[in-house]
Design a protein around this motif. Structure first.
Motif, PDB file in Angstrom:
ATOM      1  N   ASP A  80       0.845  -1.193   0.000  1.00  9.75           N
ATOM      2  CA  ASP A  80       0.000   0.000   0.000  1.00  9.75           C
ATOM      3  C   ASP A  80       0.886   1.250   0.000  1.00  9.75           C
ATOM      4  OD1 ASP A  80      -2.537  -1.300   0.108  1.00  9.75           O
ATOM      5  OD2 ASP A  80      -2.171  -1.731   2.222  1.00  9.75           O
ATOM      6  N   ALA A  81       1.970   1.215   0.783  1.00  3.70           N
ATOM      7  CA  ALA A  81       2.847   2.377   0.880  1.00  3.70           C
ATOM      8  C   ALA A  81       4.236   1.927   1.319  1.00  3.70           C
ATOM      9  CB  ALA A  81       2.286   3.391   1.880  1.00  3.70           C
ATOM     10  N   ALA A  82       5.218   2.792   1.055  1.00  2.55           N
ATOM     11  CA  ALA A  82       6.576   2.591   1.560  1.00  2.55           C
ATOM     12  C   ALA A  82       6.936   3.787   2.433  1.00  2.55           C
ATOM     13  CB  ALA A  82       7.578   2.454   0.417  1.00  2.55           C
ATOM     14  N   CYS A  83       7.570   3.519   3.568  1.00  2.00           N
ATOM     15  CA  CYS A  83       8.007   4.566   4.485  1.00  2.00           C
ATOM     16  C   CYS A  83       9.525   4.559   4.533  1.00  2.00           C
ATOM     17  CB  CYS A  83       7.444   4.339   5.882  1.00  2.00           C
ATOM     18  SG  CYS A  83       5.639   4.436   5.957  1.00  2.00           S
ATOM     19  N   VAL A  84      10.130   5.701   4.243  1.00  2.13           N
ATOM     20  CA  VAL A  84      11.583   5.814   4.160  1.00  2.13           C
ATOM     21  C   VAL A  84      12.060   6.815   5.205  1.00  2.13           C
ATOM     22  CG1 VAL A  84      13.537   6.305   2.655  1.00  2.13           C
ATOM     23  CG2 VAL A  84      11.428   5.337   1.692  1.00  2.13           C
ATOM     24  N   ASP A  97       7.509   4.394  -7.126  1.00  5.56           N
ATOM     25  CA  ASP A  97       6.159   4.308  -7.693  1.00  5.56           C
ATOM     26  C   ASP A  97       5.499   2.952  -7.518  1.00  5.56           C
ATOM     27  OD1 ASP A  97       6.550   6.905  -8.539  1.00  5.56           O
ATOM     28  OD2 ASP A  97       7.172   6.323 -10.574  1.00  5.56           O
ATOM     29  N   ALA A  98       6.221   1.978  -6.982  1.00  3.46           N
ATOM     30  CA  ALA A  98       5.666   0.626  -6.880  1.00  3.46           C
ATOM     31  C   ALA A  98       4.493   0.512  -5.903  1.00  3.46           C
ATOM     32  CB  ALA A  98       6.772  -0.372  -6.512  1.00  3.46           C
ATOM     33  N   PRO A  99       4.537   1.122  -4.704  1.00  4.43           N
ATOM     34  CA  PRO A  99       3.401   0.991  -3.779  1.00  4.43           C
ATOM     35  C   PRO A  99       2.141   1.666  -4.317  1.00  4.43           C
ATOM     36  CG  PRO A  99       5.402   1.650  -2.613  1.00  4.43           C
ATOM     37  CD  PRO A  99       5.684   1.813  -4.076  1.00  4.43           C
TER      38      PRO A  99
END
Length: 309
Positions: A80-84, A97-99
Motif C-alpha cells: 500500500d505504501a513505503a516509508c523511508v 512508484d511501486a506501492p
C-alpha cells in the motif's frame, strides 16, 4: 496498511517501532548492509536491522536498490505504501512508484531548508532557532517532494545534535504514524515546497571538525554543539609532553567577553575567540570518555593564559 519500511540508524528505529505498535503489516524492512563497528571493527547490523530481526520481520540489506532484481522483489511485495527514514540510498523511480499509494519520507528539517544528509547537525551549526520534522511524498529529486505534514521544534541554547536528534526522532515517529492514517483515508493534503529558501545539508566530513578559535564565538559554539556527540569538534591542548593532546569539545555556551583567540581566560575553560568567548562545558580527551569540564579540570588543570591549538 501493508507497508515496507526503509531505514538504517537510530533516527529511523523510532519510526519503525511506532509503526509496528500501530499494527501496520510490515511486509519487509530494508536497511543498509552490516558495517564494521566497534574496536574490533566486526560487521554489525544497523539498529533498524537488529530490531526487525528481533521482531521476526523479513529483512533485506541490498547494496543497491537500483539492482533490477531488488526492484522486482520490491514490486512483488504488493505494498500500500513505503516509508523511508534515513535509509542511506537514493531510490529509483521504479521503487518509489511501486506501492499503491506511493512512497513517503520522514525528514529532519523544515523543507526546503536543509535538504540532504545531515539536516540536524547543519541546523545547529548554522545557528537556526527552530527546525522540525516533515513527511513528504518522495520524488526522484533530492528531498524535493510535496509536504504532507510537519511539526516545528525549537533549538535550545544548549541543544546538541544528540539531544535534538532524540527529540526529533520521537516527534517524527508520531508524525509519520498520524500521517499514514490520513493517507489511508485519502485526507492527506500535499503542499508543494517553495522554490525559495532552499539549502543543502552536506554530509559531515572530518575536515569540518577542527576548531578555528579565530572564528566568531557564536559560530564556534554552534559548531561544537552541532557536531556533538559525533564526530566531535576538536582542538589541541598543550601539555608538558612533546606533543599536545587532542580534546573534543562536546558542549559549550557563548559568552559576550573579549579575549585573544584560543587563549584560556579563566580557570573554568572560558576560551577567547575572534569575537566573544566560548565556555567549554563538556569535553573528551583522546583515549578517554566524555567528562564535565569541572571533572576534566580536576584531573588535568588548564592554566589561565594557555593558548589552545
Amino acid at each position: 496498511m501493508r507497508i515496507a519500511f526503509l531505514g538504517t540508524p537510530d533516527f529511523a528505529l523510532a519510526a519503525l517501532r511506532r509503526l509496528v505498535a500501530a499494527g501496520h503489516e510490515i511486509a519487509c524492512v530494508y536497511s543498509q548492509p552490516p558495517a564494521p563497528r566497534g574496536r574490533g571493527q566486526t560487521l554489525q547490523p544497523s539498529p533498524v536491522q537488529a530490531f526487525a530481526g528481533q521482531q521476526g520481520l523479513t529483512v533485506r540489506t541490498p547494496a543497491s536498490m537500483r539492482d533490477p532484481a531488488e526492484i522486482a522483489a520490491f514490486a512483488a511485495l504488493n505494498l500500500d505504501a513505503a516509508c523511508v527514514v534515513a535509509f542511506g540510498q537514493i531510490l529509483p523511480g521504479a521503487v518509489l512508484d511501486a506501492p499503491r499509494l506511493g512512497s513517503f519520507n520522514l525528514h529532519g528539517s523544515l523543507l526546503p531548508r536543509w535538504r540532504g544528509a545531515a539536516p540536524i547537525q547543519r541546523a545547529i551549526m548554522a545557528g537556526d532557532a527552530v527546525t522540525g520534522v516533515e513527511v513528504m511524498r518522495m520524488t526522484e529529486g533530492l528531498d524535493e517532494g510535496p509536504v504532507l505534514a510537519s511539526e516545528t521544534l525549537r533549538i535550545g541554547p544548549l541543544d546538541t545534535a544528540g539531544t535534538l536528534h532524540d527529540r526529533m526522532a520521537a516527534a517524527g515517529a508520531e508524525l509519520l504514524a498520524r500521517t499514514l492514517v490520513d493517507i489511508e483515508a485519502g485526507e492527506a493534503i500535499e503542499t508543494p515546497q517553495s522554490d525559495e529558501g532552499v539549502t543543502y545539508a552536506k554530509k559531515i566530513g572530518p575536515k569540518v571538525a577542527r576548531i578555528d578559535w579565530a572564528k566568531p564565538g557564536r559560530q564556534i559554539d554552534w559548531k561544537i554543539r552541532g557536531l556533538s556527540p559525533f564526530p566531535g569538534a576538536w582542538f589541541l591542548l598543550p601539555t608538558d609532553r612533546q606533543r599536545p593532546v587532542r580534546v573534543k569539545a562536546l558542549l559549550s555556551a557563548f559568552e559576550d567577553i573579549d579575549g585573544p583567540p584560543g587563549q584560556v581566560l579563566d580557570d573554568r575553560l572560558l576560551v577567547g575567540t575572534g569575537e566573544g568567548a566560548v565556555r567549554l562545558l563538556r569535553v573528551q580527551r583522546e583515549g578517554r570518555g566524555p567528562q564535565e569540564a569541572a571533572v576534566f579540570l580536576n584531573g588535568a588543570p588548564v592554566a589561565v593564559g594557555t593558548v589552545l591549538g
